[in-house]
Design a protein around this motif. Sequence first.
Motif, mmCIF file in Angstrom:
data_model
loop_
_atom_site.group_PDB
_atom_site.id
_atom_site.type_symbol
_atom_site.label_atom_id
_atom_site.label_comp_id
_atom_site.label_asym_id
_atom_site.label_seq_id
_atom_site.Cartn_x
_atom_site.Cartn_y
_atom_site.Cartn_z
ATOM 1 N N THR A 57 -20.830 -12.304 -18.672
ATOM 2 C CA THR A 57 -19.369 -12.339 -18.775
ATOM 3 C C THR A 57 -18.722 -12.342 -17.401
ATOM 4 N N ALA A 58 -19.243 -11.514 -16.484
ATOM 5 C CA ALA A 58 -18.628 -11.369 -15.162
ATOM 6 C C ALA A 58 -19.025 -12.465 -14.185
ATOM 7 N N ALA A 59 -20.150 -13.130 -14.432
ATOM 8 C CA ALA A 59 -20.708 -14.059 -13.450
ATOM 9 C C ALA A 59 -19.717 -15.110 -12.942
ATOM 10 N N PRO A 60 -18.923 -15.748 -13.801
ATOM 11 C CA PRO A 60 -18.015 -16.778 -13.276
ATOM 12 C C PRO A 60 -16.952 -16.236 -12.327
ATOM 13 N N LEU A 61 -16.611 -14.950 -12.457
ATOM 14 C CA LEU A 61 -15.566 -14.373 -11.619
ATOM 15 C C LEU A 61 -16.116 -13.699 -10.369
ATOM 16 N N SER A 62 -17.184 -12.906 -10.537
ATOM 17 C CA SER A 62 -17.630 -12.053 -9.433
ATOM 18 C C SER A 62 -19.100 -12.194 -9.079
ATOM 19 N N GLY A 63 -19.842 -12.950 -9.865
ATOM 20 C CA GLY A 63 -21.285 -13.002 -9.684
ATOM 21 C C GLY A 63 -22.025 -11.967 -10.509
ATOM 22 N N GLY A 64 -21.275 -11.014 -11.072
ATOM 23 C CA GLY A 64 -21.859 -10.060 -12.009
ATOM 24 C C GLY A 64 -22.800 -9.056 -11.372
ATOM 25 N N HIS A 65 -22.374 -8.369 -10.328
ATOM 26 C CA HIS A 65 -23.213 -7.318 -9.753
ATOM 27 C C HIS A 65 -23.323 -6.119 -10.695
ATOM 28 N N LEU A 66 -22.187 -5.584 -11.110
ATOM 29 C CA LEU A 66 -22.071 -4.472 -12.076
ATOM 30 C C LEU A 66 -22.716 -3.172 -11.605
ATOM 31 N N ASN A 67 -23.106 -3.092 -10.353
ATOM 32 C CA ASN A 67 -23.919 -1.966 -9.892
ATOM 33 C C ASN A 67 -23.771 -1.837 -8.375
ATOM 34 N N PRO A 68 -23.246 -0.703 -7.886
ATOM 35 C CA PRO A 68 -23.128 -0.532 -6.432
ATOM 36 C C PRO A 68 -24.448 -0.684 -5.690
ATOM 37 N N ALA A 69 -25.562 -0.308 -6.317
ATOM 38 C CA ALA A 69 -26.866 -0.448 -5.651
ATOM 39 C C ALA A 69 -27.198 -1.914 -5.405
ATOM 40 N N VAL A 70 -26.849 -2.780 -6.356
ATOM 41 C CA VAL A 70 -27.053 -4.221 -6.179
ATOM 42 C C VAL A 70 -26.143 -4.744 -5.082
ATOM 43 N N THR A 71 -24.886 -4.335 -5.116
ATOM 44 C CA THR A 71 -23.925 -4.774 -4.104
ATOM 45 C C THR A 71 -24.365 -4.344 -2.706
ATOM 46 N N ILE A 72 -24.801 -3.096 -2.582
ATOM 47 C CA ILE A 72 -25.255 -2.590 -1.281
ATOM 48 C C ILE A 72 -26.517 -3.322 -0.835
ATOM 49 N N GLY A 73 -27.441 -3.555 -1.750
ATOM 50 C CA GLY A 73 -28.666 -4.279 -1.410
ATOM 51 C C GLY A 73 -28.379 -5.669 -0.883
ATOM 52 N N ILE A 74 -27.465 -6.372 -1.522
ATOM 53 C CA ILE A 74 -27.083 -7.715 -1.075
ATOM 54 C C ILE A 74 -26.420 -7.645 0.294
ATOM 55 N N ALA A 75 -25.547 -6.650 0.503
ATOM 56 C CA ALA A 75 -24.850 -6.515 1.784
ATOM 57 C C ALA A 75 -25.820 -6.190 2.915
ATOM 58 N N VAL A 76 -26.789 -5.320 2.654
ATOM 59 C CA VAL A 76 -27.793 -4.988 3.676
ATOM 60 C C VAL A 76 -28.601 -6.227 4.035
ATOM 61 N N ASP A 77 -28.936 -7.030 3.044
ATOM 62 C CA ASP A 77 -29.716 -8.244 3.295
ATOM 63 C C ASP A 77 -28.917 -9.294 4.053
ATOM 64 N N THR A 78 -27.680 -9.526 3.629
ATOM 65 C CA THR A 78 -26.894 -10.625 4.191
ATOM 66 C C THR A 78 -26.043 -10.219 5.393
ATOM 67 N N GLY A 79 -25.751 -8.928 5.516
ATOM 68 C CA GLY A 79 -24.866 -8.460 6.572
ATOM 69 C C GLY A 79 -23.395 -8.664 6.265
ATOM 70 N N LYS A 80 -23.070 -9.076 5.038
ATOM 71 C CA LYS A 80 -21.675 -9.317 4.661
ATOM 72 C C LYS A 80 -21.144 -8.102 3.885
ATOM 73 N N TRP A 81 -20.250 -7.358 4.523
ATOM 74 C CA TRP A 81 -19.741 -6.108 3.962
ATOM 75 C C TRP A 81 -18.261 -6.161 3.605
ATOM 76 N N ASP A 82 -17.577 -7.262 3.886
ATOM 77 C CA ASP A 82 -16.120 -7.271 3.781
ATOM 78 C C ASP A 82 -15.615 -7.094 2.354
ATOM 79 N N LYS A 83 -16.381 -7.527 1.350
ATOM 80 C CA LYS A 83 -15.919 -7.434 -0.035
ATOM 81 C C LYS A 83 -16.625 -6.316 -0.820
ATOM 82 N N VAL A 84 -17.445 -5.539 -0.141
ATOM 83 C CA VAL A 84 -18.199 -4.490 -0.831
ATOM 84 C C VAL A 84 -17.265 -3.504 -1.529
ATOM 85 N N TRP A 85 -16.187 -3.111 -0.853
ATOM 86 C CA TRP A 85 -15.285 -2.114 -1.439
ATOM 87 C C TRP A 85 -14.638 -2.628 -2.718
ATOM 88 N N VAL A 86 -14.376 -3.942 -2.792
ATOM 89 C CA VAL A 86 -13.769 -4.508 -3.999
ATOM 90 C C VAL A 86 -14.753 -4.416 -5.163
#
Length: 241
Positions: A57-86
């Motif tokens: 359901t969320a994928a078309p809008l946000s990619g469907g992380h649904l989990n701060p651990a997933v969001t943090i893991g992606i940010a650590v890997d990519t170095g992109k932190w600007d949208k983490v708080w959102v």
Amino acid sequence: MSNGDIFVGEIIGTAVLILFGAGVCAAVTLNHSKAKAAGWVAIAFGWGFGVLAGAYTAAPLSGGHLNPAVTIGIAVDTGKWDKVWVYLLGQMVGAMLGAVLCWLAYFAQFQANRDTETALPTLGIFSTAPEIRNPVANMMSEIIATIALVLPILAFGLTKGLGESGTTVLIVALLVVGIGLSLGGPTGYAINPARDLGPRIVHSLLPIPNKGSSDWSYAWVPVAGPLIGGALAGLIYNVAF
């Protein structure tokens, strides 16, 4: 993706996830439920289907992380932190909304919990608790289980066919079922800080008869453990792949 799309997508997707996940826990736990005592396998598949429904359901809008651990893991890997708080804000709001929806769906069963002779603690419907209360062991369980979630999610991005076929979310849902069956025994596999903290807050606020404690002394473990596990998974993926 705009900040607005991410925020709305994560609210909706995480709300669906928690509605399914807390819903199956309510179905298995509460008296006067047709699924009473259906067991751990039902819970594991209920949460897996929650991931399936929420993430698609969320994928078309946000990619469907649904989990701060997933969001943090992606940010650590990519170095992109600007949208983490959102992402994190949307996930917390969605988790709380999903918990309220679960309460409404099982309102009559929760109200029946006022019968003191058959009353049940209800925190397990909303949040996790360890079978053996040992903070070090509990943290270790959550860290390992979260790495087992986030590292494969990152690696799935290398499998071109999954993305093209649209089956990545289905595979992640099955992964969550597997984690529940294999690694959920010690702590109930929070593996998602928003999934545990948001519903725990709602449990503390809702007028549920005989609801019992919200167990705030343990609440930091299913937040800190998955965040550490997600960050470690991002580091491992960045170094190894």
